[in-house]
Design an enzyme around this catalytic site. Structure first.
Site, PDB file in Angstrom:
ATOM      1  N   ASP A  90       7.360   1.744   9.594  1.00 42.44           N
ATOM      2  CA  ASP A  90       6.887   2.411   8.386  1.00 42.44           C
ATOM      3  C   ASP A  90       5.850   3.420   8.870  1.00 42.44           C
ATOM      4  O   ASP A  90       4.666   3.112   8.977  1.00 42.44           O
ATOM      5  CB  ASP A  90       6.290   1.397   7.413  1.00 42.44           C
ATOM      6  CG  ASP A  90       5.949   2.031   6.075  1.00 42.44           C
ATOM      7  OD1 ASP A  90       6.808   2.728   5.522  1.00 42.44           O
ATOM      8  OD2 ASP A  90       4.824   1.825   5.600  1.00 42.44           O
ATOM      9  N   LYS A 125       4.379  -5.390   4.313  1.00 38.21           N
ATOM     10  CA  LYS A 125       5.732  -5.526   4.870  1.00 38.21           C
ATOM     11  C   LYS A 125       5.796  -6.643   5.908  1.00 38.21           C
ATOM     12  O   LYS A 125       6.822  -7.326   6.035  1.00 38.21           O
ATOM     13  CB  LYS A 125       6.190  -4.189   5.449  1.00 38.21           C
ATOM     14  CG  LYS A 125       6.280  -3.087   4.393  1.00 38.21           C
ATOM     15  CD  LYS A 125       6.584  -1.738   5.004  1.00 38.21           C
ATOM     16  CE  LYS A 125       6.489  -0.638   3.953  1.00 38.21           C
ATOM     17  NZ  LYS A 125       5.074  -0.430   3.473  1.00 38.21           N
ATOM     18  N   ASP A 175      -1.038   2.020  20.209  1.00 34.39           N
ATOM     19  CA  ASP A 175      -0.227   3.127  19.731  1.00 34.39           C
ATOM     20  C   ASP A 175       1.232   2.669  19.841  1.00 34.39           C
ATOM     21  O   ASP A 175       1.670   2.178  20.887  1.00 34.39           O
ATOM     22  CB  ASP A 175      -0.475   4.349  20.621  1.00 34.39           C
ATOM     23  CG  ASP A 175       0.226   5.602  20.123  1.00 34.39           C
ATOM     24  OD1 ASP A 175       1.322   5.485  19.542  1.00 34.39           O
ATOM     25  OD2 ASP A 175      -0.307   6.700  20.326  1.00 34.39           O
ATOM     26  N   ALA A 219       1.706  -2.092  11.067  1.00 37.99           N
ATOM     27  CA  ALA A 219       1.771  -3.250  10.168  1.00 37.99           C
ATOM     28  C   ALA A 219       0.705  -3.309   9.073  1.00 37.99           C
ATOM     29  O   ALA A 219       0.963  -3.882   8.014  1.00 37.99           O
ATOM     30  CB  ALA A 219       1.714  -4.543  10.995  1.00 37.99           C
ATOM     31  N   ALA A 220      -0.506  -2.813   9.323  1.00 42.90           N
ATOM     32  CA  ALA A 220      -1.585  -2.987   8.334  1.00 42.90           C
ATOM     33  C   ALA A 220      -1.267  -2.223   7.048  1.00 42.90           C
ATOM     34  O   ALA A 220      -0.621  -1.179   7.094  1.00 42.90           O
ATOM     35  CB  ALA A 220      -2.913  -2.516   8.921  1.00 42.90           C
ATOM     36  N   CYS A 249       6.187   7.031   3.214  1.00 46.09           N
ATOM     37  CA  CYS A 249       5.847   7.228   1.802  1.00 46.09           C
ATOM     38  C   CYS A 249       5.609   8.712   1.558  1.00 46.09           C
ATOM     39  O   CYS A 249       4.662   9.096   0.878  1.00 46.09           O
ATOM     40  CB  CYS A 249       4.638   6.394   1.395  1.00 46.09           C
ATOM     41  SG  CYS A 249       3.185   6.645   2.406  1.00 46.09           S
TER      42      CYS A 249
END
Length: 474
Positions: free
Chosen positions: A193, A130, A175, A125-126, A246
């Site tokens: 992500d 998003k 994790d 999340a960091a 990405c």
């Protein structure tokens, strides 16, 4: 210009092998050397898109819509005096500075207006771009589990969640591989992500490819396969999984998704994203994934896959060792009393989809949708802290103002620009108004920016330390 970037020959050979026939290598290299256009996303928990665009006009900001995100805009602004991150609008949580392509995974997760989720997992999340985008599309309802493996990045994640006025999150620090066993089939939707080699980020970071190697790419892909398996186990039957990176490598993208298909067979269905936005077909693969090279939409390189789980899976066995849960749900009588005092003090109602939980003298508000997961996983922070109990009642906290107000509460004080600047730098303020008593909602214009307390003719600053800025603002 990033004209001095280094693109390893082996990397260029890998790109040339996977580049669609409609694209060419020179355009790819030229695009990599161009700096990124700056982009932002409007936080609709705080302001509507139409209201924000009007405000942007008064600031002299030029906005160009991002086609795959209704709330997203490329922005042209004079930052020579005040960077966008130091503007009052950013500090108030009205927008998030977010790369345009990184808005795409969440748009894919909420592709249809029918995509309404009560429980969502954001597995990596960091810093929170998003996570905050998902929370806005959930309208702060249900439960959003925001997990971050890197302990050093959790603080930034929490600060962004706080700044954006979000109340429906539970944060964890694990994790991502643990979720399939610890919370099997708990989530309507999962976003992963994934940590990646970052091949698509060179327009933002000229050194992104400095330590690139094909062996490293393949090693990262092995980790990604374990993460996507865990995500799939954590997903409910008929749930939606979005996998994104990405990076550009097919090892980290298509092959990871095909690995999931090989593992679970007919339980895995790939959705076609060619209609996600106008011209999406220009970057759509034969499987329906979006594989975005930087020259196609003038953004970062990116990959997005939307996957459906059609039936149940058998999760891995795990041995859980859970310590004693330090919170207890407040008795009904206590919940009613806290709600009554909050209404009397600040004219704020407690939301019906949340409940009060207690830990010593601390009073917390947890989303009801979190309760099935309590005792199943250790969370680092859940919901919002709304008060501290003391002899004469309750001392209300910052997030009461930033997440629960409607903006029309009468017990408020409106600061000037100069006073607001002091406020965000952690200082007490002395507004030019008749002093009141007790806690007071603090506003800049119509924007709620925090909660203070009258002490004589000054308002004592209640801004959390992680939101305090130590330099000139606005």
């Amino acid at each position: 210009m990033h004209s001095n970037i280094q693109l390893p020959e082996e990397f260029l050979s890998e790109i040339e092998a996977i580049l669609p026939s409609t694209l060419n290598m020179q355009d790819f290299i030229d695009a990599c050397k161009r700096p990124l256009r700056k982009s932002i996303r409007v936080n609709t928990l705080k302001i509507s898109v139409s209201e924000f665009t009007q405000r942007a006009k008064t600031k002299g900001w030029e906005l160009e819509p991002v086609p795959w995100c209704t709330e997203g805009f490329w922005i042209t602004a004079d930052e020579s005096v005040v960077p966008l991150g130091n503007t009052a609008e950013h500090m108030s949580g009205l927008f998030y500075i977010q790369e345009a392509s990184s808005m795409m995974p969440v748009s894919a997760l909420f592709e249809s207006s029918n995509d309404s989720y009560q429980s969502v997992l954001d597995m990596a999340a960091a810093p929170g771009s998003k996570t905050t985008q998902i929370a806005a599309l959930m309208n702060n309802a249900g439960i959003l589990v925001a997990n971050e493996y890197s302990a050093s990045r959790v603080k930034v994640l929490h600060a962004n969640i706080e700044r954006c006025g979000i109340k429906n999150t539970a944060m964890s620090n694990f994790d991502g591989k643990v979720f399939g066993g610890w919370l099997p089939e708990q989530f309507d939707a999962v976003l992963i992500d994934a940590p990646c080699s970052g091949e698509g980020t060179i327009r933002k970071d000229a050194d992104a490819m400095k330590n690139w190697s094909l062996d490293s790419v393949k090693s990262i892909a092995d980790t990604q396969k374990e993460l996507i398996e865990s995500a799939f186990h954590a997903l409910k039957p008929n749930g939606t999984l979005v996998y994104s990176t990405c990076t550009l490598s097919t090892y980290e993208n298509q092959q990871v998704c095909h690995h999931l298909k090989e593992m679970f067979g007919e339980l895995v269905e790939f959705d076609d994203l060619s209609d996600l936005f106008p011209d999406a077909q220009l970057a759509t693969t034969e499987e329906g994934f979006l594989h975005i090279f930087p020259q196609v939409y003038d953004c970062e390189g990116f990959f997005v896959a939307r996957i459906r789980k059609t039936g149940k899976t058998t999760p891995p066995d795990v041995k859980k060792r859970m310590g004693k849960f330090p919170f207890e749900k407040a008795p009904s009588k206590t919940q009613i009393e806290i709600a009554k005092q909050l209404k009397e003090s600040l004219d704020i109602d407690l939301p019906s989809d949340s409940s009060v939980w207690l830990r010593d003298k601390d009073v917390w508000l947890f989303p009801n949708a979190l309760e099935p997961m309590i005792g199943e996983l250790r969370f680092s922070r859940m919901g919002i802290k709304i008060a501290e109990a003391h002899k004469k009642g309750y001392r209300w906290q910052h997030q009461v103002a930033t997440t629960l107000t409607l903006g029309n509460e009468p017990k408020c004080v409106v600061l000037s620009i100069e006073e607001a600047r002091d406020w965000f730098m952690g200082r007490d303020v002395r507004p030019d108004t008749t002093p009141g008593k007790g806690e007071v909602i603090v506003k800049l214009g119509n924007d709620v920016i925090g909660l203070g307390k009258w002490v004589g003719n000054r308002v004592k600053n209640g801004l959390p330390r992680e939101l305090v800025r130590d330099k000139n603002l606005f």
